[in-house]
Design a protein around this motif. Structure first.
Motif, PDB file in Angstrom:
ATOM      1  N   SER A  88      22.877  14.550  22.709  1.00 27.36           N
ATOM      2  CA  SER A  88      23.135  14.947  21.320  1.00 27.36           C
ATOM      3  C   SER A  88      23.454  16.431  21.228  1.00 27.36           C
ATOM      4  O   SER A  88      24.376  16.838  20.511  1.00 27.36           O
ATOM      5  CB  SER A  88      21.928  14.622  20.442  1.00 27.36           C
ATOM      6  OG  SER A  88      21.752  13.237  20.319  1.00 27.36           O
ATOM      7  N   ASN A 368      25.921   8.728  22.319  1.00 25.18           N
ATOM      8  CA  ASN A 368      25.980   9.433  21.048  1.00 25.18           C
ATOM      9  C   ASN A 368      27.384   9.328  20.461  1.00 25.18           C
ATOM     10  O   ASN A 368      28.372   9.416  21.188  1.00 25.18           O
ATOM     11  CB  ASN A 368      25.603  10.904  21.234  1.00 25.18           C
ATOM     12  CG  ASN A 368      25.503  11.660  19.926  1.00 25.18           C
ATOM     13  OD1 ASN A 368      26.501  12.074  19.355  1.00 25.18           O
ATOM     14  ND2 ASN A 368      24.279  11.843  19.448  1.00 25.18           N
ATOM     15  N   VAL A 372      25.130  10.969  16.204  1.00 27.81           N
ATOM     16  CA  VAL A 372      24.092   9.945  16.051  1.00 27.81           C
ATOM     17  C   VAL A 372      23.819   9.303  17.409  1.00 27.81           C
ATOM     18  O   VAL A 372      24.740   8.838  18.084  1.00 27.81           O
ATOM     19  CB  VAL A 372      24.525   8.868  15.044  1.00 27.81           C
ATOM     20  CG1 VAL A 372      23.461   7.771  14.933  1.00 27.81           C
ATOM     21  CG2 VAL A 372      24.785   9.495  13.680  1.00 27.81           C
ATOM     22  N   TYR A 439      25.014   1.008  12.198  1.00 25.83           N
ATOM     23  CA  TYR A 439      23.597   1.276  11.974  1.00 25.83           C
ATOM     24  C   TYR A 439      22.937   1.772  13.257  1.00 25.83           C
ATOM     25  O   TYR A 439      23.238   1.288  14.351  1.00 25.83           O
ATOM     26  CB  TYR A 439      22.869   0.009  11.531  1.00 25.83           C
ATOM     27  CG  TYR A 439      23.354  -0.609  10.245  1.00 25.83           C
ATOM     28  CD1 TYR A 439      22.723  -0.327   9.037  1.00 25.83           C
ATOM     29  CD2 TYR A 439      24.432  -1.497  10.234  1.00 25.83           C
ATOM     30  CE1 TYR A 439      23.155  -0.913   7.850  1.00 25.83           C
ATOM     31  CE2 TYR A 439      24.872  -2.078   9.057  1.00 25.83           C
ATOM     32  CZ  TYR A 439      24.235  -1.788   7.873  1.00 25.83           C
ATOM     33  OH  TYR A 439      24.652  -2.366   6.710  1.00 25.83           O
ATOM     34  N   GLU A 462      13.319   5.969  11.667  1.00 28.93           N
ATOM     35  CA  GLU A 462      14.384   6.869  11.232  1.00 28.93           C
ATOM     36  C   GLU A 462      15.696   6.088  11.253  1.00 28.93           C
ATOM     37  O   GLU A 462      16.147   5.659  12.313  1.00 28.93           O
ATOM     38  CB  GLU A 462      14.493   8.075  12.168  1.00 28.93           C
ATOM     39  CG  GLU A 462      13.209   8.877  12.332  1.00 28.93           C
ATOM     40  CD  GLU A 462      13.002   9.865  11.200  1.00 28.93           C
ATOM     41  OE1 GLU A 462      13.954  10.047  10.415  1.00 28.93           O
ATOM     42  OE2 GLU A 462      11.908  10.441  11.123  1.00 28.93           O
ATOM     43  N   THR A 464      19.791   5.734  10.409  1.00 34.77           N
ATOM     44  CA  THR A 464      21.052   6.444  10.158  1.00 34.77           C
ATOM     45  C   THR A 464      22.158   5.415  10.002  1.00 34.77           C
ATOM     46  O   THR A 464      22.258   4.474  10.794  1.00 34.77           O
ATOM     47  CB  THR A 464      21.400   7.402  11.301  1.00 34.77           C
ATOM     48  OG1 THR A 464      20.309   8.304  11.517  1.00 34.77           O
ATOM     49  CG2 THR A 464      22.650   8.196  10.973  1.00 34.77           C
ATOM     50  N   LEU A 466      26.402   5.122   9.351  1.00 31.62           N
ATOM     51  CA  LEU A 466      27.738   5.710   9.258  1.00 31.62           C
ATOM     52  C   LEU A 466      28.650   4.679   8.611  1.00 31.62           C
ATOM     53  O   LEU A 466      28.716   3.532   9.072  1.00 31.62           O
ATOM     54  CB  LEU A 466      28.275   6.076  10.646  1.00 31.62           C
ATOM     55  CG  LEU A 466      27.474   7.073  11.483  1.00 31.62           C
ATOM     56  CD1 LEU A 466      28.035   7.150  12.887  1.00 31.62           C
ATOM     57  CD2 LEU A 466      27.487   8.437  10.833  1.00 31.62           C
ATOM     58  N   VAL A 471      27.739   9.530   5.894  1.00 35.66           N
ATOM     59  CA  VAL A 471      26.527   9.245   6.642  1.00 35.66           C
ATOM     60  C   VAL A 471      25.344   9.299   5.688  1.00 35.66           C
ATOM     61  O   VAL A 471      25.298  10.131   4.776  1.00 35.66           O
ATOM     62  CB  VAL A 471      26.332  10.237   7.815  1.00 35.66           C
ATOM     63  CG1 VAL A 471      26.276  11.671   7.321  1.00 35.66           C
ATOM     64  CG2 VAL A 471      25.075   9.919   8.625  1.00 35.66           C
ATOM     65  N   ARG A 473      20.895   8.897   5.695  1.00 33.67           N
ATOM     66  CA  ARG A 473      19.690   8.834   6.511  1.00 33.67           C
ATOM     67  C   ARG A 473      18.475   8.562   5.632  1.00 33.67           C
ATOM     68  O   ARG A 473      18.428   9.010   4.483  1.00 33.67           O
ATOM     69  CB  ARG A 473      19.495  10.130   7.294  1.00 33.67           C
ATOM     70  CG  ARG A 473      20.587  10.403   8.336  1.00 33.67           C
ATOM     71  CD  ARG A 473      20.322  11.684   9.096  1.00 33.67           C
ATOM     72  NE  ARG A 473      21.271  11.869  10.177  1.00 33.67           N
ATOM     73  CZ  ARG A 473      22.445  12.458  10.051  1.00 33.67           C
ATOM     74  NH1 ARG A 473      22.808  12.945   8.857  1.00 33.67           N
ATOM     75  NH2 ARG A 473      23.256  12.586  11.084  1.00 33.67           N
ATOM     76  N   GLN A 475      13.970   7.180   5.904  1.00 34.93           N
ATOM     77  CA  GLN A 475      12.803   6.784   6.678  1.00 34.93           C
ATOM     78  C   GLN A 475      12.091   5.645   5.969  1.00 34.93           C
ATOM     79  O   GLN A 475      12.109   5.551   4.734  1.00 34.93           O
ATOM     80  CB  GLN A 475      11.824   7.949   6.837  1.00 34.93           C
ATOM     81  CG  GLN A 475      12.348   9.113   7.657  1.00 34.93           C
ATOM     82  CD  GLN A 475      11.293  10.201   7.810  1.00 34.93           C
ATOM     83  OE1 GLN A 475      10.283  10.216   7.094  1.00 34.93           O
ATOM     84  NE2 GLN A 475      11.511  11.094   8.740  1.00 34.93           N
ATOM     85  N   SER A 490      18.157  10.018   1.763  1.00 38.59           N
ATOM     86  CA  SER A 490      18.958  11.225   1.851  1.00 38.59           C
ATOM     87  C   SER A 490      20.377  10.926   1.427  1.00 38.59           C
ATOM     88  O   SER A 490      20.883   9.828   1.631  1.00 38.59           O
ATOM     89  CB  SER A 490      18.932  11.764   3.276  1.00 38.59           C
ATOM     90  OG  SER A 490      19.595  10.855   4.131  1.00 38.59           O
ATOM     91  N   ALA A 492      24.585  11.109   1.399  1.00 34.69           N
ATOM     92  CA  ALA A 492      25.601  11.114   2.451  1.00 34.69           C
ATOM     93  C   ALA A 492      26.063  12.528   2.715  1.00 34.69           C
ATOM     94  O   ALA A 492      26.018  13.382   1.855  1.00 34.69           O
ATOM     95  CB  ALA A 492      26.790  10.243   2.022  1.00 34.69           C
TER      96      ALA A 492
END
Length: 494
Positions: A88, A368, A372, A439, A462, A464, A466, A471, A473, A475, A490, A492
């Motif tokens: 990453s 990655n 992500v 996903y 967690e 994420t 796309l 994007v 995110r 939890q 969160s 995009a």
């Protein structure tokens, strides 16, 4: 029924059972493909017998450049990881579209940034071939073309002083162990030894990039100084170092040979690597063993713990039409047991590869895309690795200006281990196109490409997503106290 008919019937049943044994495991696999960027297709495959998750990026090399890269840009660097970084971090720092981990590297009490085997970056030789064994193979290609060469390489290096007889080198851009005579270029950035040593600093005649074909590297000695065990010395741009380490059967000779040098002496180093056609190969990543050759298994017969034990695996393969697959198989986890090398070879063959090579695996395996991490590293977090293969090309089209951000509708908390739960993705209240949605999940659950979470332990997941140039995110908790408020989603990022 006549005896012959009964025998035929038994044979037919046996054949049918054998065919079912071959077909049923494959039938229990589920595969999702997603076009995620120009020239890149993401694939996830879920197998149930055994439980296993596979992730891959298929690239068209004429649209997406694949380049070998050192984790920190140089072999060694200051800091606790000594020249290593996560995939990453490599993707982020190099501005790449994505990437995968590369070669094996030194491990144990000093896991530095020196790849174990041969490495070329844009024609520059950064690491010499290994000394044989299953991990002493490599893949070679030129960015922007569809060729992929697999094989083993050998090397020889020499250094001479003031036009004298050449002396063999024992290492390139690596730690100098007892008795070694090591050449370190400015792409190593630092040189050091595992025992007391002597280092000669040389100012190159011109800016250089060491190649694999034996082109001489010449310069003038500017300094000769002791190099204490474990102490790194900086190599400036346009310099190279010759390090002679004490100890070992030849240590005194290597140590003494460098100690005898003095400022003003002229050095000439040559390194020649055999095993690839350098007119066709500009990038090389080490690994091994070779998994497939011309569509058939290339694995050596006989028992082998490294090959026969199921581990997380990373592999690189080439299809008949010239596309490249970068594949990671999760392992050492309850939901994904890993794969043997034979199972890895078979997976790449099913995905259309005719040629393939194994790369470093275990805790190093990481894939990655767009920042992500797509797979689930076996250690719970990405391992810092020595090098990798990075991908460059056109990014997905961003979300149109004025569009609302992506939003995730999460299941009620807490999730329960063993009970699947759905994540829904919307934009402005309308569902997004699932064929354009990817996903990923880390932590207490894994997620498939239909957005279904599969909790495996108590903790935090967690998530994420796309989709359509954006994007999101979030939890969500698995287990824990009932009735706790769900975490905020969160927005995009595009």
């Amino acid at each position: 029924m006549p005896v012959a008919s009964r025998a035929f019937s038994r044979a037919s049943v046996s054949l049918l059972l054998a065919l079912l044994a071959l077909v049923l495991p494959a039938a229990r696999a589920q595969t999702w493909d997603r076009d995620v960027a120009p020239g890149i297709v993401f694939r996830m495959e879920r197998q149930e017998n055994p439980a296993r998750n596979l992730y891959g990026l298929r690239i068209d090399p004429r649209r997406v450049r694949a380049e070998s890269a050192l984790a920190g840009g140089t072999v060694y660097a200051p800091g606790p990881t000594n020249g290593r970084a996560s995939v990453s971090a490599m993707v982020r720092e190099h501005g790449a579209l994505g990437g995968v981990n590369g070669d094996f590297f030194q491990w144990g009490d000093d896991p530095g940034g020196d790849p174990q085997n041969l490495m070329l970056r844009g024609g520059e030789l950064l690491s010499a071939p290994g000394a044989g064994g299953a991990r002493a193979f490599a893949a070679g290609w030129t960015a922007g073309t569809d060729g992929l060469a697999l094989g083993a390489a050998t090397w020889e290096g020499t250094v001479s002083v003031n036009g004298g007889a050449p002396r063999p080198l024992s290492g390139l851009n690596g730690r100098a162990d007892a008795g070694a005579l090591v050449l370190s270029t400015d792409s190593a950035a630092y040189a050091y030894a595992s025992t007391d040593a002597v280092a000669a600093r040389v100012r190159a005649d011109a800016a250089y990039r060491l190649g694999p074909e034996g082109t001489p590297l010449r310069g003038v000695v500017t300094e000769v100084a002791p190099l204490a065990k474990g102490v790194r010395t900086r190599i400036g741009p346009g310099e190279f170092l010759l390090v002679g380490a004490a100890g070992g059967k030849r240590g005194a000779a290597a140590d003494a040979a460098v100690r005898a040098l003095k400022p003003g002496d002229r050095l000439e180093a040559k390194v020649r690597v055999k095993g690839f056609d350098w007119a066709k190969v500009r990038e090389v990543m080490g690994g091994g063993p070779i998994l497939l050759k011309d569509g058939k298994s290339a694995l050596a017969p006989g028992p082998n713990s490294f090959a026969d034990t199921r581990h997380p695996r990373t592999a690189l393969g080439r299809t008949r039409d010239g596309h490249l697959w970068f594949v990671v198989i999760d392992g050492r986890q309850t939901m994904s047991t890993g794969a043997t090398l034979a199972e890895t070879a078979e997976a790449l063959r099913r995905w259309g590869c005719t040629d393939a090579i194994n790369l470093d695996g275990g805790g190093s395996s990481a894939l990655n895309l767009l920042g992500v991490t797509l797979n689930r590293p076996s250690g719970g977090v990405e391992r810092a690795v020595a090098n990798g293969i990075l991908l460059y090309g056109d990014r997905p089209a961003p979300a149109e200006a004025g569009q609302p951000p992506l939003a995730l509708a999460l299941p009620a908390e807490p999730l329960v281990v063993g009970q699947a739960a759905k994540v829904t993705v919307t934009r402005g209240g309308a569902p997004v196109d699932p064929a354009r949605t990817l996903y990923a999940a880390q932590g207490a659950a894994w997620i498939d490409q239909e957005g279904t979470l599969h909790p495996v332990k108590e903790g935090v997941v967690e998530i994420t997503v796309l989709s359509e140039g954006g994007v999101a995110r979030a939890q969500v908790r698995v287990g824990g106290a009932q009735g706790a408020p769900a975490p905020a989603v969160s927005p995009a990022a595009g």
